[in-house]
Scaffold this motif. Structure first.
Motif, mmCIF file in Angstrom:
data_model
loop_
_atom_site.group_PDB
_atom_site.id
_atom_site.type_symbol
_atom_site.label_atom_id
_atom_site.label_comp_id
_atom_site.label_asym_id
_atom_site.label_seq_id
_atom_site.Cartn_x
_atom_site.Cartn_y
_atom_site.Cartn_z
ATOM 1 N N LYS A 270 43.886 38.513 25.128
ATOM 2 C CA LYS A 270 45.287 39.650 24.288
ATOM 3 C C LYS A 270 44.245 41.015 23.780
ATOM 4 N N PRO A 271 45.265 41.977 24.645
ATOM 5 C CA PRO A 271 44.865 43.138 24.075
ATOM 6 C C PRO A 271 44.782 43.516 22.699
ATOM 7 N N VAL A 272 43.874 44.082 22.860
ATOM 8 C CA VAL A 272 42.819 45.155 21.819
ATOM 9 C C VAL A 272 44.334 45.383 20.449
ATOM 10 N N GLY A 273 45.018 45.134 19.320
ATOM 11 C CA GLY A 273 45.907 45.726 18.852
ATOM 12 C C GLY A 273 47.454 44.952 19.418
ATOM 13 N N SER A 274 47.427 43.890 20.479
ATOM 14 C CA SER A 274 48.544 43.522 20.656
ATOM 15 C C SER A 274 48.891 41.783 20.313
ATOM 16 N N THR A 276 49.998 40.153 21.695
ATOM 17 C CA THR A 276 51.080 39.675 23.036
ATOM 18 C C THR A 276 49.478 38.910 24.184
ATOM 19 N N GLU A 277 50.068 37.326 24.121
ATOM 20 C CA GLU A 277 48.907 37.021 24.701
ATOM 21 C C GLU A 277 49.949 36.878 26.738
ATOM 22 N N ILE A 278 48.886 37.288 27.568
ATOM 23 C CA ILE A 278 48.932 37.653 29.107
ATOM 24 C C ILE A 278 47.811 36.834 29.456
#
Length: 452
Positions: A270-274, A276-278
């Protein structure tokens, strides 16, 4: 089948360098340093080509040419010498040598002569299956950048492990001293895998500040923190489908270790601040020159992460552990330095060769590479002279012959290390030098946490 070449050269360093170069080009090489041993080899062997120096301590290249023609008529001959005499060259060609090359020369020039002769004689020998002197143009095998396959037992074991684990998807922990080439080993594992056409991303964990590690690994979105002016893709996403190499993984903070463990378990980031998981498909290779198991016992490194990273472990031997490979690495780094500096240095002088063999190379391959490059830069002759070699390498020859005092009762750990080094890491000999029993030495090794 590899073509067999026998080299006759009394300059051992140059002979080894030339032999190693031709072996890497696919030839089967053997070497003699005297005319007597060469004649014996020619009589017993079945060589496609004989490459001999014109001036030998006990023989002549021209005489060896005649001997080879009588003893092994199918063996072709190339003469090499430091004496560029036109009449001798003509005489050698008239007597049946396929060519004559003057020192100093680059190994590539010799290879060109061999390949040109192959092209000229190919049609004559193609259908003669029983003719042992058939030559075919040899294509140089693909050589992975910065990767030298050694000949020592420790190198053979190391390379077998790389080839064994490479095609799998296992997480590999690479351990070894600083400068042994852990990233090179990781890249080799990647190249042997089915992911070799995907991205290989190398990350120095020791160079990442703790406060931005999450952003570096998992990325961030614009505006997630002060300074985040654009979206950023993290190392995990960049390596998706390929391999992520975590160098000095032991330097990660405990918090970063938790985040890394979760990413490995879930295969999601999960990008910082997002919000949504990738999903990511990444193979993890990691490396350290520290004792991670000790760090686990001390509570500095998570045990669950250690076992996740250590599905398979590989120890890279130090240069001291594979001294038989020293001149293979020297040849490789020499060619690399010549290419980058625009020089044509052929090898080491005998004095430098002895100094290099006596030195322990505490900085391993990184130190050797730097010493070679510096020496090539300062060398204006065909061979590297002793005066351009760093002082610590030269003085190690004298230090090796000094008698070490093992009778002192202070600095016991250092005394044990000195004894082990003096005994070439033979524990029985080291115990005798220290005047203690082998069992006592083992107890002290454990007490001082000395690992061999």
């Amino acid at each position: 089948m590899a073509q067999k070449i026998h080299i006759v050269e009394d300059d051992l360093a140059f002979g080894k360098m030339l032999g190693s170069f031709l072996e890497r080009k696919g030839f089967q090489i053997s070497i003699s340093s005297t005319g007597e041993s060469a004649r014996k080899a020619i009589t017993e062997g079945d060589f496609n080509l004989l490459i001999t120096d014109l001036k030998l301590p006990d023989d002549s290249g021209l005489d060896l040419l005649e001997f080879a023609q009588k003893t092994s008529p199918n063996t072709k001959v190339i003469l090499m010498t430091g004496y560029a005499e036109v009449d001798t060259a003509v005489k050698a060609i008239k007597k049946g040598a396929i060519d004559y090359i003057s020192k100093p020369f680059r190994p590539e020039e010799l290879l060109m002569i061999i390949q040109e002769d192959s092209i000229q004689s190919k049609s004559e020998y193609t259908d003669e299956r029983d003719n042992k002197s058939e030559f075919k143009k040899v294509e140089a095998p693909e050589i992975k950048p910065n990767f030298v396959v050694g000949i020592s037992e420790s190198s053979k074991k190391f390379n077998e492990y790389i080839k064994l684990v490479g095609p799998t998807d296992m997480c590999v922990l690479i351990q070894g001293e600083s400068g042994t080439g852990k990233e090179v080993a990781a890249k080799a594992i990647h190249d042997f895998s089915s992911r070799n056409n995907k991205t290989f991303v190398a990350v120095d964990c020791g160079a990442i500040p703790n406060e931005i590690a999450a952003s570096e690994f998992f990325g961030h979105i614009k505006g997630s923190f002060t300074g985040a002016v654009n979206d950023k893709k993290g190392h995990f996403e960049a390596a998706d489908g390929g391999t992520l190499f975590l160098d000095e993984v032991g330097n990660l903070s405990y918090e970063n270790q938790i985040q890394l463990l979760r990413a490995l378990q879930e295969r999601r980031i999960k990008p910082v601040g997002s919000n949504t998981e990738i999903e990511v498909d990444v193979r993890i290779l990691s490396a350290t020159n520290e004792d991670l198991l000790k760090a686990v016992q001390e509570g500095k490194f998570r045990e669950d992460l250690y076992h996740r990273l250590n599905e398979f472990s590989i120890h890279i031997p130090s240069l001291h552990e594979r001294k038989e490979d020293l001149f293979l690495f020297i040849e490789y780094f020499l060619a690399e330095a010549n290419a980058s500096l625009g020089k044509e240095v052929l090898g080491l002088s005998k004095e430098v060769e002895e100094a290099f063999k006596a030195y322990s190379w505490p900085g391993n391959l990184r130190e050797l590479k730097n010493v070679i490059k510096r020496s090539v830069l300062l060398t204006n002759a065909s061979l590297i002279p002793l005066e351009v070699i760093p002082r610590e390498v030269i003085f190690s020859v004298n230090k090796k012959n000094e008698i070490v005092d093992f009778s002192k009762e202070t600095n016991e750990k250092q005394l044990i290390l000195n004894a082990l080094k003096e005994a070439d890491f033979n524990k029985t000999k080291a115990a005798k030098l220290l005047n203690i029993t082998r069992k006592t030495l083992y107890n002290k090794l454990e007490l001082y946490n000395i690992e061999l």
